[in-house]
Design an enzyme around this catalytic site. Structure first.
Site, PDB file in Angstrom:
ATOM      1  N   HIS A  76      -3.726   4.248   4.649  1.00  0.00           N
ATOM      2  CA  HIS A  76      -4.829   3.277   4.715  1.00  0.00           C
ATOM      3  C   HIS A  76      -6.113   3.913   4.200  1.00  0.00           C
ATOM      4  O   HIS A  76      -6.817   3.346   3.368  1.00  0.00           O
ATOM      5  CB  HIS A  76      -5.012   2.807   6.156  1.00  0.00           C
ATOM      6  CG  HIS A  76      -6.204   1.936   6.362  1.00  0.00           C
ATOM      7  ND1 HIS A  76      -6.300   0.654   5.855  1.00  0.00           N
ATOM      8  CD2 HIS A  76      -7.365   2.168   7.014  1.00  0.00           C
ATOM      9  CE1 HIS A  76      -7.473   0.138   6.184  1.00  0.00           C
ATOM     10  NE2 HIS A  76      -8.128   1.030   6.878  1.00  0.00           N
TER      11      HIS A  76
ATOM     12  N   ARG B  51       0.866  -1.187   0.000  1.00  0.00           N
ATOM     13  CA  ARG B  51       0.000   0.000   0.000  1.00  0.00           C
ATOM     14  C   ARG B  51       0.896   1.229   0.000  1.00  0.00           C
ATOM     15  O   ARG B  51       1.487   1.593   1.014  1.00  0.00           O
ATOM     16  CB  ARG B  51      -0.888  -0.017   1.252  1.00  0.00           C
ATOM     17  CG  ARG B  51      -2.016   0.993   1.231  1.00  0.00           C
ATOM     18  CD  ARG B  51      -2.625   1.122   2.617  1.00  0.00           C
ATOM     19  NE  ARG B  51      -1.758   1.902   3.502  1.00  0.00           N
ATOM     20  CZ  ARG B  51      -1.593   1.670   4.790  1.00  0.00           C
ATOM     21  NH1 ARG B  51      -2.183   0.646   5.375  1.00  0.00           N
ATOM     22  NH2 ARG B  51      -0.814   2.452   5.524  1.00  0.00           N
TER      23      ARG B  51
ATOM     24  N   TYR C  94       4.122   5.331  11.386  1.00  0.00           N
ATOM     25  CA  TYR C  94       4.425   3.941  11.712  1.00  0.00           C
ATOM     26  C   TYR C  94       5.302   3.223  10.687  1.00  0.00           C
ATOM     27  O   TYR C  94       5.597   2.046  10.868  1.00  0.00           O
ATOM     28  CB  TYR C  94       3.131   3.146  11.926  1.00  0.00           C
ATOM     29  CG  TYR C  94       2.128   3.224  10.789  1.00  0.00           C
ATOM     30  CD1 TYR C  94       2.236   2.410   9.663  1.00  0.00           C
ATOM     31  CD2 TYR C  94       1.042   4.093  10.850  1.00  0.00           C
ATOM     32  CE1 TYR C  94       1.319   2.470   8.637  1.00  0.00           C
ATOM     33  CE2 TYR C  94       0.107   4.159   9.825  1.00  0.00           C
ATOM     34  CZ  TYR C  94       0.250   3.355   8.722  1.00  0.00           C
ATOM     35  OH  TYR C  94      -0.672   3.424   7.702  1.00  0.00           O
TER      36      TYR C  94
END
Length: 403
Positions: free
Chosen positions: A298, A294, A307
């Site tokens: 998100h 990805r 993160y």
């Protein structure tokens, strides 16, 4: 060619000692306890037909499924990925401008979706999550229709039976049960069509997915479970969800699993064709793990920089699915600069059309929420409709008094 599994490469430490070792320890009661033995993990196999450099790789098992592909069809796959990415970028921009409430980008996952989407027949049925914009494109769903739900003006925007493409599913993993039940019905009807369910690596931890694996295996349902492992379930890496590659989970349920390079559109096309063929031939379910990444957040409410590091994204940018196919097209003389220039113009026109369509979407009828709740109507719904009508009328009364 293989790709390391971070889960298999970094086993957790156990209370008794390091995983992967044997030995004994003695507790406070003096009872001898033997630690579990873990065999050294082997890198999982990865089906790949196009390298990141655009080189064609031979594969004895899956080459037959793309052997007859023509230059025109290859250009079509490239066009699909480019236009899907352009639409996705426009939707992200529209959300940033306040035109959409939320958007889940597919950036980086175009090959997995276009390859699998183009493997489907018209009579196959698709159960997506909320990120399968490329599959929707392959099924003929107008991109503008995908945005109605994210703008808050409808509950989906298309008839699932018109394209054999179910409405987007927000509840994580539940569509795998829907797909399994539908596939069981297809089998009972005696049809030779197949069903495909899309979900992510995060959804693989849901109980619904495990239950769908059990039912599909026991009833030999003609369903393909297509897991797009994009490495991150929001902010949780895959290694926090599994100690083995995801595709190997299928073994415990009694059906085959395969890991495919999710950034290789040819490999995704071939593997999905194989899995769908198994389903149609009455051989039951298959789990396909598309190993991809990805590239963006998100959703537009997420900040991936909190993160994961830039170096991780940069390493995956080198495996970009669109650039990979372009390199192959150019090296094979299957496309010239005129083709790429024309496609660029087409993509910009698509962006403008989508932008105009979203901004001109009418607000929904306030009373539409009461329709289609019950097939034959219901007294309670009628009462609630009347109460809502009175509530709406009260605003008109206040405005009239103000005048």
């Amino acid at each position: 060619m293989t790709v390391d599994s971070s889960a298999a490469r970094k086993p957790r430490r156990s209370a008794a000692g390091k995983a992967g070792t044997t030995g004994t320890s003695t507790g406070t009661t003096g009872t001898k306890r033997t630690t579990r033995t873990t065999k050294k993990s082997v890198d999982p196999e990865l089906v790949q037909l196009l390298t990141p450099e655009g080189k064609r790789v031979k594969n004895a098992e899956y080459d037959a499924y793309v052997a007859g592909i023509t230059p025109e069809e290859l250009r079509g796959l490239y066009r699909d990925m480019v236009l899907t990415r352009r639409f996705d970028a426009e939707a992200t921009s529209l959300q940033r401008q306040g035109e959409l409430g939320l958007w889940a980008s597919l950036l980086g996952q175009e090959a997995a979706q276009i390859g699998s989407g183009r493997a489907l027949r018209d009579d196959d049925y698709v159960f997506p999550t909320y990120r399968e914009h490329g599959v929707a494109w392959c099924r003929g769903v107008d991109p503008a229709n995908l945005l109605g739900m994210f703008r808050g003006v409808n509950n989906g925007g298309w008839d699932p039976n018109g394209n054999n493409f179910h409405l987007y599913t927000i509840v994580i993993g539940s569509q795998t049960l829907h797909a399994t039940g539908y596939a069981m019905g297809v089998a009972k009807d005696g049809a030779d069509s197949a069903v495909i369910a899309y979900f992510g690596d995060g959804a693989s931890s849901q109980g619904d997915v495990a239950e769908s694996f059990t039912f599909s295996a026991v009833y030999n349902a003609p369903v393909v479970f297509f897991c797009q492992n994009n490495q991150w379930a929001i902010s949780e890496p895959t290694e926090k969800q599994t100690r083995v590659p995801l595709y190997q989970r299928a073994q415990g349920f009694g059906f085959p699993g395969v890991r495919v390079d999710g950034n290789d559109v040819l490999a995704c096309l071939a593997v999905t064709k194989w899995a769908l063929e198994r389903a149609r031939n009455g051989e039951g379910p298959t789990l396909v793990e598309a190993y991809t990444y990805r590239m963006g957040a998100h959703t537009t409410s997420d900040d991936p920089t909190r993160y994961r590091g830039d170096e991780e994204r940069q390493s995956w940018e080198a495996k970009d699915p669109i650039l990979r196919l372009r390199r192959f097209l150019e090296a094979s003389n299957h496309a010239d600069e005129g083709f790429f220039a024309e496609l660029e113009s087409e993509s910009e026109a698509l962006g403008r059309r989508v932008r105009e369509a979203v901004r001109s979407m009418p607000d929904p009828d306030h009373f539409a929420i009461f329709e289609n709740v019950y097939a034959d109507g219901h007294a309670l719904v009628d009462e609630e409709r009347a109460q809502f009508a009175a509530y709406q009328a009260s605003f008109a009364d206040v405005e009239a008094e103000g005048v």
